[in-house]
Scaffold this motif. Structure first.
Motif, PDB file in Angstrom:
ATOM      1  N   VAL A  64       0.849  -1.106  -0.280  1.00  0.00           N
ATOM      2  CA  VAL A  64       0.077  -0.071  -0.187  1.00  0.00           C
ATOM      3  C   VAL A  64       0.776   1.232   0.087  1.00  0.00           C
ATOM      4  N   LYS A  65       2.092   1.077   0.262  1.00  0.00           N
ATOM      5  CA  LYS A  65       2.809   2.145   0.306  1.00  0.00           C
ATOM      6  C   LYS A  65       3.093   3.246  -1.095  1.00  0.00           C
ATOM      7  N   GLY A  66       2.804   4.506  -0.627  1.00  0.00           N
ATOM      8  CA  GLY A  66       2.492   5.375  -1.938  1.00  0.00           C
ATOM      9  C   GLY A  66       1.078   5.781  -2.211  1.00  0.00           C
ATOM     10  N   ARG A  67       0.255   4.876  -1.623  1.00  0.00           N
ATOM     11  CA  ARG A  67      -1.057   5.148  -1.889  1.00  0.00           C
ATOM     12  C   ARG A  67      -2.152   5.015  -0.668  1.00  0.00           C
ATOM     13  N   SER A  68      -1.557   5.212   0.307  1.00  0.00           N
ATOM     14  CA  SER A  68      -2.373   5.129   1.535  1.00  0.00           C
ATOM     15  C   SER A  68      -1.612   6.116   2.436  1.00  0.00           C
ATOM     16  N   ALA A  69      -2.445   6.676   3.419  1.00  0.00           N
ATOM     17  CA  ALA A  69      -2.172   7.594   4.557  1.00  0.00           C
ATOM     18  C   ALA A  69      -2.877   7.418   5.730  1.00  0.00           C
ATOM     19  N   ILE A  70      -2.004   7.112   6.744  1.00  0.00           N
ATOM     20  CA  ILE A  70      -2.466   6.698   8.214  1.00  0.00           C
ATOM     21  C   ILE A  70      -2.436   8.238   8.779  1.00  0.00           C
ATOM     22  N   SER A  71      -3.385   8.348   9.630  1.00  0.00           N
ATOM     23  CA  SER A  71      -3.401   9.536  10.727  1.00  0.00           C
ATOM     24  C   SER A  71      -4.281   9.272  11.787  1.00  0.00           C
ATOM     25  N   ARG A  72      -3.948  10.007  12.884  1.00  0.00           N
ATOM     26  CA  ARG A  72      -4.867  10.008  14.187  1.00  0.00           C
ATOM     27  C   ARG A  72      -5.185  11.135  14.648  1.00  0.00           C
ATOM     28  N   ASP A  73      -6.317  11.252  15.252  1.00  0.00           N
ATOM     29  CA  ASP A  73      -6.781  12.338  15.996  1.00  0.00           C
ATOM     30  C   ASP A  73      -7.099  12.035  17.428  1.00  0.00           C
ATOM     31  N   ASN A  74      -6.119  12.254  18.477  1.00  0.00           N
ATOM     32  CA  ASN A  74      -6.251  11.555  19.680  1.00  0.00           C
ATOM     33  C   ASN A  74      -7.411  12.178  20.501  1.00  0.00           C
ATOM     34  N   ALA A  75      -7.660  13.350  20.207  1.00  0.00           N
ATOM     35  CA  ALA A  75      -8.953  14.002  20.784  1.00  0.00           C
ATOM     36  C   ALA A  75     -10.198  13.321  20.419  1.00  0.00           C
ATOM     37  N   LYS A  76     -10.379  12.696  19.459  1.00  0.00           N
ATOM     38  CA  LYS A  76     -11.625  11.809  19.039  1.00  0.00           C
ATOM     39  C   LYS A  76     -10.890  10.207  19.332  1.00  0.00           C
ATOM     40  N   THR A  78      -9.346   8.185  17.771  1.00  0.00           N
ATOM     41  CA  THR A  78      -9.557   7.335  16.290  1.00  0.00           C
ATOM     42  C   THR A  78      -8.389   7.673  15.451  1.00  0.00           C
ATOM     43  N   VAL A  79      -8.128   6.560  14.830  1.00  0.00           N
ATOM     44  CA  VAL A  79      -7.005   6.474  13.796  1.00  0.00           C
ATOM     45  C   VAL A  79      -7.806   6.277  12.345  1.00  0.00           C
ATOM     46  N   TYR A  80      -7.197   6.739  11.454  1.00  0.00           N
ATOM     47  CA  TYR A  80      -7.603   6.725  10.085  1.00  0.00           C
ATOM     48  C   TYR A  80      -6.746   6.074   9.102  1.00  0.00           C
ATOM     49  N   LEU A  81      -7.367   5.232   8.034  1.00  0.00           N
ATOM     50  CA  LEU A  81      -6.394   4.768   7.088  1.00  0.00           C
ATOM     51  C   LEU A  81      -7.107   5.224   5.801  1.00  0.00           C
ATOM     52  N   LEU A  82      -6.734   6.164   4.808  1.00  0.00           N
ATOM     53  CA  LEU A  82      -7.029   6.462   3.593  1.00  0.00           C
ATOM     54  C   LEU A  82      -6.294   5.660   2.675  1.00  0.00           C
ATOM     55  N   MET A  83      -7.082   5.075   1.848  1.00  0.00           N
ATOM     56  CA  MET A  83      -6.334   4.233   0.754  1.00  0.00           C
ATOM     57  C   MET A  83      -6.974   4.624  -0.627  1.00  0.00           C
ATOM     58  N   ASN A  84      -6.085   4.833  -1.355  1.00  0.00           N
ATOM     59  CA  ASN A  84      -6.390   5.574  -2.740  1.00  0.00           C
ATOM     60  C   ASN A  84      -6.007   4.411  -3.825  1.00  0.00           C
ATOM     61  N   SER A  85      -6.614   4.685  -5.025  1.00  0.00           N
ATOM     62  CA  SER A  85      -6.210   3.837  -6.004  1.00  0.00           C
ATOM     63  C   SER A  85      -6.262   2.364  -5.873  1.00  0.00           C
ATOM     64  N   LEU A  86      -7.764   1.884  -5.154  1.00  0.00           N
ATOM     65  CA  LEU A  86      -7.760   0.573  -4.706  1.00  0.00           C
ATOM     66  C   LEU A  86      -7.814  -0.482  -5.855  1.00  0.00           C
ATOM     67  N   LYS A  87      -7.373  -1.676  -5.492  1.00  0.00           N
ATOM     68  CA  LYS A  87      -7.296  -2.697  -6.603  1.00  0.00           C
ATOM     69  C   LYS A  87      -8.019  -3.873  -5.776  1.00  0.00           C
ATOM     70  N   PRO A  88      -8.427  -4.643  -6.877  1.00  0.00           N
ATOM     71  CA  PRO A  88      -9.252  -5.777  -6.436  1.00  0.00           C
ATOM     72  C   PRO A  88      -8.402  -6.821  -5.244  1.00  0.00           C
ATOM     73  N   GLU A  89      -6.943  -6.566  -5.334  1.00  0.00           N
ATOM     74  CA  GLU A  89      -6.120  -7.368  -4.739  1.00  0.00           C
ATOM     75  C   GLU A  89      -6.303  -6.624  -3.168  1.00  0.00           C
ATOM     76  N   ASP A  90      -6.666  -5.634  -3.071  1.00  0.00           N
ATOM     77  CA  ASP A  90      -6.873  -4.945  -1.626  1.00  0.00           C
ATOM     78  C   ASP A  90      -7.968  -5.504  -0.994  1.00  0.00           C
ATOM     79  N   THR A  91      -8.901  -6.389  -1.725  1.00  0.00           N
ATOM     80  CA  THR A  91     -10.195  -6.956  -1.017  1.00  0.00           C
ATOM     81  C   THR A  91      -9.509  -7.778   0.302  1.00  0.00           C
ATOM     82  N   ALA A  92     -10.069  -7.570   1.276  1.00  0.00           N
ATOM     83  CA  ALA A  92      -9.589  -8.241   2.515  1.00  0.00           C
ATOM     84  C   ALA A  92     -10.737  -7.634   3.569  1.00  0.00           C
TER      85      ALA A  92
END
Length: 130
Positions: A64-76, A78-92
């Motif tokens: 996923v390197k280069g097409r994903s971004a992980i971030s967090r909001d400790n006040a909430k 919550t941790v987020y994972l944004l994935m771009n340019s999804l592929k069928p092999e990302d199915t999981a």
């Protein structure tokens, strides 16, 4: 105790983006390193991404390197994972996990192995159609 709940999964088309969320409750989430793992059909669970306790350091798996971004909001809590340019092999099923001593590890935190995490969520299904 840390309770983790993933959300944001679903059925999407290849080439689109998706943002997963990992919401936590319980003990100080801001001290936890948090990782995302995934397990595709017939595959072993693999590391996807991780973020350290204060969000200063992020880590990505090769798939996923280069097409994903992980971030967090400790006040909430919550941790987020944004994935771009999804592929069928990302199915999981995507799982988030927490290492409750992540802050104590500091710069020596090694987030790539499942055994380093103390708590896991139930997972959220991501299906990418071609």
């Amino acid at each position: 105790q840390v309770q983790l709940v993933e959300s944001g999964g679903g059925l999407v088309q290849a080439g689109t983006s998706l943002r997963l969320s990992c919401s936590a409750s319980g003990r100080a989430f801001s001290d936890c390193g948090v990782g995302w793992f995934r397990q595709g059909p017939g595959k072993e669970r693999e590391f996807v991404a991780a973020i350290n306790w204060d969000g200063e350091n992020t880590y990505y798996g090769e798939s996923v390197k280069g097409r994903s971004a992980i971030s967090r909001d400790n006040a909430k809590n919550t941790v987020y994972l944004l994935m771009n340019s999804l592929k069928p092999e990302d199915t999981a099923v995507y799982y988030c996990a927490a290492d409750v001593v992540g802050r104590a590890h500091g710069d020596t935190w090694f987030p790539y192995t499942q055994s380093g995490y103390n708590y896991w969520g139930q997972g959220t299904q991501v299906t990418v159609s071609s």
